[in-house]
Design a protein around this motif. Structure first.
Motif, PDB file in Angstrom:
ATOM      1  N   LEU A   1     -17.124  10.793 -10.401  1.00  0.00           N
ATOM      2  CA  LEU A   1     -16.077   9.507 -10.923  1.00  0.00           C
ATOM      3  C   LEU A   1     -14.594  10.155 -10.524  1.00  0.00           C
ATOM      4  O   LEU A   1     -13.762   9.183 -10.132  1.00  0.00           O
ATOM      5  N   ALA A   2     -14.434  11.248 -10.075  1.00  0.00           N
ATOM      6  CA  ALA A   2     -13.018  11.661  -9.488  1.00  0.00           C
ATOM      7  C   ALA A   2     -13.012  10.815  -8.096  1.00  0.00           C
ATOM      8  O   ALA A   2     -11.881  10.489  -7.824  1.00  0.00           O
ATOM      9  N   ILE A   3     -14.012  10.659  -7.302  1.00  0.00           N
ATOM     10  CA  ILE A   3     -13.898  10.200  -5.860  1.00  0.00           C
ATOM     11  C   ILE A   3     -13.414   8.560  -6.250  1.00  0.00           C
ATOM     12  O   ILE A   3     -12.812   8.126  -5.564  1.00  0.00           O
ATOM     13  N   VAL A   4     -14.413   7.955  -7.281  1.00  0.00           N
ATOM     14  CA  VAL A   4     -13.842   6.572  -7.554  1.00  0.00           C
ATOM     15  C   VAL A   4     -12.726   6.400  -7.891  1.00  0.00           C
ATOM     16  O   VAL A   4     -12.006   5.437  -7.896  1.00  0.00           O
ATOM     17  N   ILE A   5     -12.262   7.226  -8.868  1.00  0.00           N
ATOM     18  CA  ILE A   5     -10.698   7.144  -9.369  1.00  0.00           C
ATOM     19  C   ILE A   5      -9.845   7.372  -8.015  1.00  0.00           C
ATOM     20  O   ILE A   5      -8.718   6.523  -8.203  1.00  0.00           O
ATOM     21  N   GLY A   6     -10.161   8.247  -7.211  1.00  0.00           N
ATOM     22  CA  GLY A   6      -9.209   8.481  -5.998  1.00  0.00           C
ATOM     23  C   GLY A   6      -9.457   7.054  -5.162  1.00  0.00           C
ATOM     24  O   GLY A   6      -8.040   6.588  -4.696  1.00  0.00           O
ATOM     25  N   LEU A   7     -10.167   6.393  -5.207  1.00  0.00           N
ATOM     26  CA  LEU A   7     -10.385   5.147  -4.221  1.00  0.00           C
ATOM     27  C   LEU A   7      -9.585   4.115  -5.029  1.00  0.00           C
ATOM     28  O   LEU A   7      -8.969   3.199  -4.683  1.00  0.00           O
ATOM     29  N   ALA A   8      -9.877   4.067  -6.408  1.00  0.00           N
ATOM     30  CA  ALA A   8      -8.929   2.964  -7.309  1.00  0.00           C
ATOM     31  C   ALA A   8      -7.422   3.229  -7.050  1.00  0.00           C
ATOM     32  O   ALA A   8      -6.593   2.248  -7.008  1.00  0.00           O
ATOM     33  N   LEU A   9      -7.287   4.607  -7.164  1.00  0.00           N
ATOM     34  CA  LEU A   9      -5.777   4.900  -7.062  1.00  0.00           C
ATOM     35  C   LEU A   9      -5.010   4.364  -5.477  1.00  0.00           C
ATOM     36  O   LEU A   9      -3.986   3.919  -5.440  1.00  0.00           O
ATOM     37  N   THR A  10      -6.000   4.694  -4.720  1.00  0.00           N
ATOM     38  CA  THR A  10      -5.717   4.152  -3.200  1.00  0.00           C
ATOM     39  C   THR A  10      -5.715   2.801  -3.082  1.00  0.00           C
ATOM     40  O   THR A  10      -4.592   2.223  -2.475  1.00  0.00           O
ATOM     41  N   THR A  11      -6.658   2.055  -3.489  1.00  0.00           N
ATOM     42  CA  THR A  11      -6.238   0.606  -3.605  1.00  0.00           C
ATOM     43  C   THR A  11      -5.126   0.099  -4.512  1.00  0.00           C
ATOM     44  O   THR A  11      -4.242  -0.624  -3.999  1.00  0.00           O
ATOM     45  N   TYR A  12      -4.779   0.882  -5.603  1.00  0.00           N
ATOM     46  CA  TYR A  12      -3.594   0.310  -6.092  1.00  0.00           C
ATOM     47  C   TYR A  12      -2.290   0.777  -5.276  1.00  0.00           C
ATOM     48  O   TYR A  12      -1.343   0.169  -5.518  1.00  0.00           O
ATOM     49  N   GLY A  13      -2.331   1.958  -4.708  1.00  0.00           N
ATOM     50  CA  GLY A  13      -1.359   2.224  -3.738  1.00  0.00           C
ATOM     51  C   GLY A  13      -1.010   1.209  -2.544  1.00  0.00           C
ATOM     52  O   GLY A  13       0.067   0.939  -2.122  1.00  0.00           O
ATOM     53  N   THR A  14      -2.172   0.618  -2.192  1.00  0.00           N
ATOM     54  CA  THR A  14      -1.897  -0.539  -1.037  1.00  0.00           C
ATOM     55  C   THR A  14      -1.280  -1.675  -1.569  1.00  0.00           C
ATOM     56  O   THR A  14      -0.793  -2.350  -0.903  1.00  0.00           O
ATOM     57  N   LEU A  15      -1.585  -1.975  -2.928  1.00  0.00           N
ATOM     58  CA  LEU A  15      -0.791  -3.108  -3.345  1.00  0.00           C
ATOM     59  C   LEU A  15       0.676  -2.874  -3.722  1.00  0.00           C
ATOM     60  O   LEU A  15       1.344  -3.751  -3.620  1.00  0.00           O
ATOM     61  N   ALA A  16       1.044  -1.714  -3.585  1.00  0.00           N
ATOM     62  CA  ALA A  16       2.344  -1.185  -3.473  1.00  0.00           C
ATOM     63  C   ALA A  16       3.022  -1.150  -2.333  1.00  0.00           C
ATOM     64  O   ALA A  16       4.394  -1.001  -2.344  1.00  0.00           O
ATOM     65  N   GLU A  17       2.382  -1.628  -1.111  1.00  0.00           N
ATOM     66  CA  GLU A  17       3.113  -1.347   0.119  1.00  0.00           C
ATOM     67  C   GLU A  17       4.130  -2.452   0.097  1.00  0.00           C
ATOM     68  O   GLU A  17       4.130  -3.654  -0.381  1.00  0.00           O
ATOM     69  N   ASP A  18       5.140  -2.289   1.077  1.00  0.00           N
ATOM     70  CA  ASP A  18       6.473  -3.243   1.217  1.00  0.00           C
ATOM     71  C   ASP A  18       5.852  -4.219   2.102  1.00  0.00           C
ATOM     72  O   ASP A  18       6.263  -5.590   2.002  1.00  0.00           O
ATOM     73  N   ASP A  19       5.110  -4.075   3.020  1.00  0.00           N
ATOM     74  CA  ASP A  19       4.690  -4.974   4.090  1.00  0.00           C
ATOM     75  C   ASP A  19       3.274  -5.518   3.778  1.00  0.00           C
ATOM     76  O   ASP A  19       2.324  -4.829   3.342  1.00  0.00           O
ATOM     77  N   PRO A  20       3.098  -6.805   3.721  1.00  0.00           N
ATOM     78  CA  PRO A  20       1.881  -7.192   3.248  1.00  0.00           C
ATOM     79  C   PRO A  20       0.905  -7.408   4.230  1.00  0.00           C
ATOM     80  O   PRO A  20      -0.493  -7.165   3.984  1.00  0.00           O
ATOM     81  N   ALA A  21       1.419  -7.261   5.555  1.00  0.00           N
ATOM     82  CA  ALA A  21       0.103  -7.385   6.563  1.00  0.00           C
ATOM     83  C   ALA A  21       0.713  -6.710   7.829  1.00  0.00           C
ATOM     84  O   ALA A  21       1.876  -6.673   8.109  1.00  0.00           O
ATOM     85  N   PRO A  22      -0.069  -6.427   8.776  1.00  0.00           N
ATOM     86  CA  PRO A  22       0.318  -5.747  10.103  1.00  0.00           C
ATOM     87  C   PRO A  22       0.874  -6.810  10.872  1.00  0.00           C
ATOM     88  O   PRO A  22       0.629  -8.188  10.734  1.00  0.00           O
ATOM     89  N   GLU A  23       1.603  -6.638  11.906  1.00  0.00           N
ATOM     90  CA  GLU A  23       2.192  -7.539  12.731  1.00  0.00           C
ATOM     91  C   GLU A  23       0.827  -8.258  13.636  1.00  0.00           C
ATOM     92  O   GLU A  23       0.125  -7.607  13.782  1.00  0.00           O
TER      93      GLU A  23
END
Length: 88
Positions: free
Chosen positions: A58-80
């Motif tokens: 469950l800790a691994i799954v929580i880490g993956l969910a937080l990583t997904t949440y963190g990628t939604l907070a990125e400033d740039d929507p996509a690579p160049e």
């Protein structure tokens, strides 16, 4: 992409990620409070070793969910784009 932009573009994905993370944390707490002692003599029921393995998963799954949440907070929507357009 900021969280505000992610919410404006797709409310269901953002809400789903947040709801999944909350559900996983509540499940983590439930497993932690209901597991038995960490002894190796009783393997029937909710024993401690199985609880520890479940908490690690469950800790691994929580880490993956937080990583997904963190990628939604990125400033740039996509690579160049590649290859880049030549400036002529």
């Amino acid at each position: 992409m900021s969280m505000r932009n992610a919410f404006q573009h797709n409310k269901f994905v953002l809400g789903g990620v947040v709801a999944f993370a909350i559900w996983t944390v509540l499940t983590f707490i439930n497993v932690a409070t209901s597991m038995g002692p960490l002894t190796l003599d009783n393997w029937v029921g909710q024993h401690g070793v199985g609880g520890v393995i479940g908490l690690v998963a469950l800790a691994i799954v929580i880490g993956l969910a937080l990583t997904t949440y963190g990628t939604l907070a990125e400033d740039d929507p996509a690579p160049e784009e590649w290859p880049p357009e030549s400036a002529e």
